[in-house]
Design a protein around this motif. Sequence first.
Motif, mmCIF file in Angstrom:
data_model
loop_
_atom_site.group_PDB
_atom_site.id
_atom_site.type_symbol
_atom_site.label_atom_id
_atom_site.label_comp_id
_atom_site.label_asym_id
_atom_site.label_seq_id
_atom_site.Cartn_x
_atom_site.Cartn_y
_atom_site.Cartn_z
ATOM 1 N N PRO A 146 10.760 14.766 4.892
ATOM 2 C CA PRO A 146 10.929 15.938 4.294
ATOM 3 C C PRO A 146 10.898 16.266 2.687
ATOM 4 N N GLU A 147 10.336 17.002 2.111
ATOM 5 C CA GLU A 147 10.090 16.707 0.772
ATOM 6 C C GLU A 147 11.365 16.848 -0.120
ATOM 7 N N LEU A 148 12.475 17.548 0.459
ATOM 8 C CA LEU A 148 13.512 17.985 -0.274
ATOM 9 C C LEU A 148 14.679 16.663 -0.053
ATOM 10 N N LEU A 149 14.336 15.654 0.577
ATOM 11 C CA LEU A 149 15.060 14.637 1.103
ATOM 12 C C LEU A 149 14.607 13.391 0.374
ATOM 13 N N VAL A 150 13.385 13.344 -0.380
ATOM 14 C CA VAL A 150 12.882 12.433 -1.047
ATOM 15 C C VAL A 150 13.761 11.540 -2.066
ATOM 16 N N HIS A 151 14.328 12.563 -2.854
ATOM 17 C CA HIS A 151 15.126 11.930 -3.962
ATOM 18 C C HIS A 151 16.457 11.241 -3.638
ATOM 19 N N ARG A 152 16.766 11.348 -2.384
ATOM 20 C CA ARG A 152 17.917 10.760 -1.689
ATOM 21 C C ARG A 152 17.514 9.221 -1.266
ATOM 22 N N SER A 153 16.276 9.072 -1.016
ATOM 23 C CA SER A 153 15.840 7.618 -0.337
ATOM 24 C C SER A 153 14.917 6.763 -1.502
ATOM 25 N N LEU A 154 14.699 7.669 -2.313
ATOM 26 C CA LEU A 154 13.574 7.097 -3.390
ATOM 27 C C LEU A 154 14.309 7.093 -4.705
ATOM 28 N N LEU A 155 15.081 6.131 -5.064
ATOM 29 C CA LEU A 155 15.668 6.227 -6.504
ATOM 30 C C LEU A 155 14.927 5.507 -7.688
ATOM 31 N N LYS A 156 14.770 6.125 -8.700
ATOM 32 C CA LYS A 156 14.161 5.729 -9.963
ATOM 33 C C LYS A 156 15.039 4.676 -10.811
ATOM 34 N N GLU A 157 14.379 3.428 -10.976
ATOM 35 C CA GLU A 157 14.973 2.728 -11.627
ATOM 36 C C GLU A 157 14.555 2.447 -13.159
ATOM 37 N N GLU A 158 13.553 2.057 -13.247
ATOM 38 C CA GLU A 158 13.129 1.967 -14.746
ATOM 39 C C GLU A 158 11.568 1.811 -14.795
ATOM 40 N N PRO A 159 10.941 2.441 -15.992
ATOM 41 C CA PRO A 159 9.481 2.199 -15.928
ATOM 42 C C PRO A 159 9.090 0.766 -16.156
ATOM 43 N N THR A 160 8.094 0.299 -15.649
ATOM 44 C CA THR A 160 7.819 -1.168 -15.826
ATOM 45 C C THR A 160 6.037 -1.196 -15.838
ATOM 46 N N THR A 161 5.349 -2.347 -15.836
ATOM 47 C CA THR A 161 3.889 -2.353 -15.681
ATOM 48 C C THR A 161 3.854 -2.951 -14.342
ATOM 49 N N ILE A 162 2.288 -2.750 -14.003
ATOM 50 C CA ILE A 162 1.910 -3.314 -12.732
ATOM 51 C C ILE A 162 0.583 -3.934 -12.927
ATOM 52 N N THR A 163 0.352 -5.005 -12.368
ATOM 53 C CA THR A 163 -0.830 -5.693 -12.563
ATOM 54 C C THR A 163 -1.430 -5.860 -11.417
ATOM 55 N N PRO A 164 -2.760 -5.435 -11.353
ATOM 56 C CA PRO A 164 -3.558 -5.648 -9.956
ATOM 57 C C PRO A 164 -3.890 -7.283 -9.608
ATOM 58 N N TYR A 165 -3.883 -7.235 -8.490
ATOM 59 C CA TYR A 165 -4.113 -8.575 -7.746
ATOM 60 C C TYR A 165 -5.653 -8.841 -8.094
ATOM 61 N N GLU A 166 -6.298 -9.899 -8.752
ATOM 62 C CA GLU A 166 -7.517 -10.117 -9.000
ATOM 63 C C GLU A 166 -7.974 -10.874 -7.632
ATOM 64 N N LEU A 167 -9.092 -10.497 -7.052
ATOM 65 C CA LEU A 167 -9.478 -10.803 -5.836
ATOM 66 C C LEU A 167 -10.981 -10.640 -5.570
ATOM 67 N N THR A 168 -11.610 -11.321 -4.820
ATOM 68 C CA THR A 168 -12.868 -10.860 -4.398
ATOM 69 C C THR A 168 -12.994 -10.631 -2.962
ATOM 70 N N ILE A 169 -14.082 -9.777 -2.642
ATOM 71 C CA ILE A 169 -14.182 -9.402 -1.300
ATOM 72 C C ILE A 169 -13.857 -10.569 -0.012
ATOM 73 N N PRO A 170 -14.362 -11.649 -0.496
ATOM 74 C CA PRO A 170 -14.030 -12.557 0.569
ATOM 75 C C PRO A 170 -12.477 -13.206 0.687
ATOM 76 N N THR A 171 -11.878 -13.006 -0.385
ATOM 77 C CA THR A 171 -10.580 -13.520 -0.483
ATOM 78 C C THR A 171 -9.418 -12.381 0.048
ATOM 79 N N LEU A 172 -10.174 -11.075 0.425
ATOM 80 C CA LEU A 172 -9.182 -10.085 0.717
ATOM 81 C C LEU A 172 -8.568 -10.266 2.253
ATOM 82 N N SER A 173 -7.179 -10.150 2.272
ATOM 83 C CA SER A 173 -6.351 -10.440 3.550
ATOM 84 C C SER A 173 -5.494 -9.418 3.550
ATOM 85 N N LYS A 174 -4.790 -9.411 4.823
ATOM 86 C CA LYS A 174 -3.660 -8.069 5.152
ATOM 87 C C LYS A 174 -2.403 -8.656 4.281
#
Length: 271
Positions: A146-174
Motif C-alpha cells: 500500500p502507498e501510505l506504508l511505503v515510507h515505513r519500509s523504504l528509508l532514504k539514506e543518501e544520494p549516490t551514483t549508480i553505474t550500469p553493468y557493461e554487458l553484451t547479449i551473450p554475457t547476460l545472466s540471471k
Amino acid sequence: MNRHSIYAFTLSMLLGVGMTSCTKYNEVDPPRFDHPSQEELPLPTHTISQLKALYKRGGVQIDKPIVVSAVIASDDSEGNLYKSCYIEDETGGIELKFALGNLSSIYPQGTRVRLLCQGLQLGDYAGQINVGYPSKEEKYETAFYPELLVHRSLLKEEPTTITPYELTIPTLSKQYAGTLIRLRDVQFLASEQGHTYADPLGKEKNRNVNRTLVDRSGHQLIVRTSSYAKFAGRVLPTGSGSVTAILTYFRDTPQLLILREQDVQLSNPRF
C-alpha cells in the motif's frame, strides 16, 4: 466589552473550533518521507542475494527484522514502470512492488535506501523473485504494498551514483536480473524500422509490445515497452549504439526494460 463585541468574539471562536474539527476529521496527513540521520537508520542484516535465498515456493512472509542496504536502480518518470521499482547492491537486484505512483520523484535513481523487510512478502513471478505485500489472490504470490506504508519500509539514506553493468547479449545472466545494465554496439532489427516502441492508440488491447535488439554477431534480445509509456508512440531509432535499461527475465528469457527514451543512444550508422 459591549454586546456586539461579545457576539463577534463568540462567533469567531465557534468558527475556529469548527474549522479545526473539520480539518482533523476530513483530512489525512500525507505520508512523510523524512531523511533520517545515520544514527537512526537500522543496520543492514542481509544482501539482496541473501534476501532472495529466503524465498520458498508459494511465497514467504518475512517475520524477522531483516534490513537491506541498496541503491534505487530504476526511474518511473516516463511511465514504462508503474507502481514498482528496482533496487540493487553488489550481489544483484530485485523488484519492489510498491504501489506509489511517480515513486522516482521521492526516491530518484541513484538514491541509497534501506529496505525494512519485516511484514513484506517474498514472491515469484515467471521465475523472477520480487518483494511486495501478501496477496489474497492464489495465482499471485505477492500484491502491491500500500502507498501510505511505503515510507515505513523504504528509508532514504543518501544520494549516490549508480553505474550500469557493461554487458553484451551473450554475457547476460540471471545474476544481473533486476539491475541497471548497458549494451553497446546494438541496433533494432531492420524489419522493425518505422515501427514505434509500443502501441499507445491500441493500449487497451496491446498493453505491452516487444521489439528486438541485435548485435553484430546476430544475437538478439527483447525490448519490452508499455503502451502507456510517454515514449510509446515514438518511432524506433534507425541507427546503432548503446542502450541502458533494467534487465529482467520472463522465465529463462532475458528482456530489457527501458526507463527513459534518452537512455537509448542509437545515433551511429547501422552495421
